[in-house]
Motif scaffolding. Structure first.
Motif, PDB file in Angstrom:
ATOM      1  N   MET A 148       0.847  -1.176   0.000  1.00 47.78           N
ATOM      2  CA  MET A 148       0.000   0.000   0.000  1.00 47.78           C
ATOM      3  C   MET A 148       0.890   1.237   0.000  1.00 47.78           C
ATOM      4  SD  MET A 148      -2.851   0.923   2.809  1.00 47.78           S
ATOM      5  CE  MET A 148      -3.448   2.559   2.942  1.00 47.78           C
ATOM      6  N   THR A 149       0.627   2.169  -0.882  1.00 45.53           N
ATOM      7  CA  THR A 149       1.400   3.392  -0.996  1.00 45.53           C
ATOM      8  C   THR A 149       0.726   4.477  -0.173  1.00 45.53           C
ATOM      9  OG1 THR A 149       2.023   2.767  -3.213  1.00 45.53           O
ATOM     10  CG2 THR A 149       2.343   5.064  -2.624  1.00 45.53           C
ATOM     11  N   PRO A 150       1.500   5.252   0.589  1.00 42.02           N
ATOM     12  CA  PRO A 150       0.882   6.306   1.384  1.00 42.02           C
ATOM     13  C   PRO A 150       0.174   7.315   0.485  1.00 42.02           C
ATOM     14  CG  PRO A 150       3.197   6.035   1.969  1.00 42.02           C
ATOM     15  CD  PRO A 150       2.928   5.199   0.775  1.00 42.02           C
ATOM     16  N   VAL A 151      -0.915   7.825   0.973  1.00 40.41           N
ATOM     17  CA  VAL A 151      -1.654   8.842   0.229  1.00 40.41           C
ATOM     18  C   VAL A 151      -0.835  10.121   0.182  1.00 40.41           C
ATOM     19  CG1 VAL A 151      -3.933   7.889   0.703  1.00 40.41           C
ATOM     20  CG2 VAL A 151      -2.930   9.498   2.300  1.00 40.41           C
ATOM     21  N   PRO A 152      -1.039  10.961  -0.846  1.00 39.50           N
ATOM     22  CA  PRO A 152      -0.242  12.189  -0.970  1.00 39.50           C
ATOM     23  C   PRO A 152      -0.265  13.063   0.275  1.00 39.50           C
ATOM     24  CG  PRO A 152      -1.496  11.801  -2.984  1.00 39.50           C
ATOM     25  CD  PRO A 152      -1.932  10.776  -1.982  1.00 39.50           C
ATOM     26  N   ASP A 153      -1.393  13.084   1.008  1.00 38.63           N
ATOM     27  CA  ASP A 153      -1.461  13.901   2.228  1.00 38.63           C
ATOM     28  C   ASP A 153      -0.478  13.389   3.284  1.00 38.63           C
ATOM     29  OD1 ASP A 153      -3.416  15.438   1.094  1.00 38.63           O
ATOM     30  OD2 ASP A 153      -5.084  14.432   2.125  1.00 38.63           O
ATOM     31  N   VAL A 154      -0.322  12.068   3.362  1.00 37.85           N
ATOM     32  CA  VAL A 154       0.616  11.477   4.320  1.00 37.85           C
ATOM     33  C   VAL A 154       2.043  11.838   3.923  1.00 37.85           C
ATOM     34  CG1 VAL A 154       1.528   9.307   5.230  1.00 37.85           C
ATOM     35  CG2 VAL A 154      -0.931   9.602   4.995  1.00 37.85           C
ATOM     36  N   ILE A 155       2.348  11.769   2.627  1.00 36.69           N
ATOM     37  CA  ILE A 155       3.700  12.111   2.170  1.00 36.69           C
ATOM     38  C   ILE A 155       3.991  13.582   2.437  1.00 36.69           C
ATOM     39  CG2 ILE A 155       5.193  12.323   0.142  1.00 36.69           C
ATOM     40  CD1 ILE A 155       3.906   9.745  -0.899  1.00 36.69           C
ATOM     41  N   GLU A 156       3.035  14.446   2.169  1.00 36.40           N
ATOM     42  CA  GLU A 156       3.234  15.878   2.449  1.00 36.40           C
ATOM     43  C   GLU A 156       3.395  16.115   3.951  1.00 36.40           C
ATOM     44  OE1 GLU A 156       3.883  18.451   0.395  1.00 36.40           O
ATOM     45  OE2 GLU A 156       3.944  16.860  -1.103  1.00 36.40           O
TER      46      GLU A 156
END
Length: 191
Positions: free
Chosen positions: A1-9
């Motif tokens: 599962m890839t982290p959602v963009p909000d998590v990466i930001e």
């Protein structure tokens, strides 16, 4: 599962919840990378911690269009290799690598013997006591003791000889209690 963009930001900003989410998602895989290199559970766990600390410190430089997992794995790989190198390199000064050894607790007999030796040294006349302490406890040569005390080397040697005879007599009861004490060869002090 890839982290959602909000998590990466959030991870890039150092948001604790985002950092925790990234850790929870990738810690197992990072541990696997680390363990495959260091081959030790405890070291691998240390590598995981170091990897996430390094990633957290460098999070601002992470490019959001890249995948997070390969970036973390490369940090883990470099950290594991560095850890392995530091574990196998000799200590400072060119000594052999450190090894763990078991420490035996001090026995009552050994404590008593140490007390008896200290008491016998304390009972020596001042000049002899100083020579014994400088020689045996501080590791000075007779020449260094003579220079330090400002006395002739012959005086140091004679005080040392007398002190050794007094100590041998005062501590004879210790060697009599040792198994095989009668088999011990008497050795003259070469100095």
């Amino acid at each position: 599962m890839t982290p959602v963009p909000d998590v990466i930001e959030g991870f890039k900003r150092g948001d604790p919840d985002a950092v925790r989410a990234v850790y929870q998602e990738h810690a197992g895989a990072v541990y696997t990378v680390a363990r495959s290199i260091v081959h030790d559970r405890e070291l691998a766990a240390d590598v995981v911690q170091q990897t996430f600390v390094k990633a957290w410190r460098a999070a601002k430089s992470f490019e959001g269009n890249r995948q997070l997992a390969p970036w973390l794995y490369s940090i883990a790989r470099r950290t594991a290799i560095d850890t392995l190198r530091s574990e196998t390199k000799p200590t400072r000064g060119g000594h052999a690598p450190e090894t763990d050894i078991g420490v035996q607790p001090e026995t009552f007999e050994r404590t008593w013997e140490r007390f008896e030796v200290r008491r016998a040294i304390d009972a020596l006349p001042d000049g002899e006591r100083v020579v014994v302490r400088l020689s045996h406890m501080e590791g000075h040569t007779h020449e260094a003791i003579a220079e330090r005390l400002g006395i002739p080397i012959g005086t140091v040697k004679s005080r040392s000889g007398r002190a050794h005879k007094r100590l041998a007599a005062a501590l004879a009861h210790l060697s009599a209690n040792q198994p095989g004490a009668d088999d011990v060869e008497k050795v003259e002090d070469p100095t």
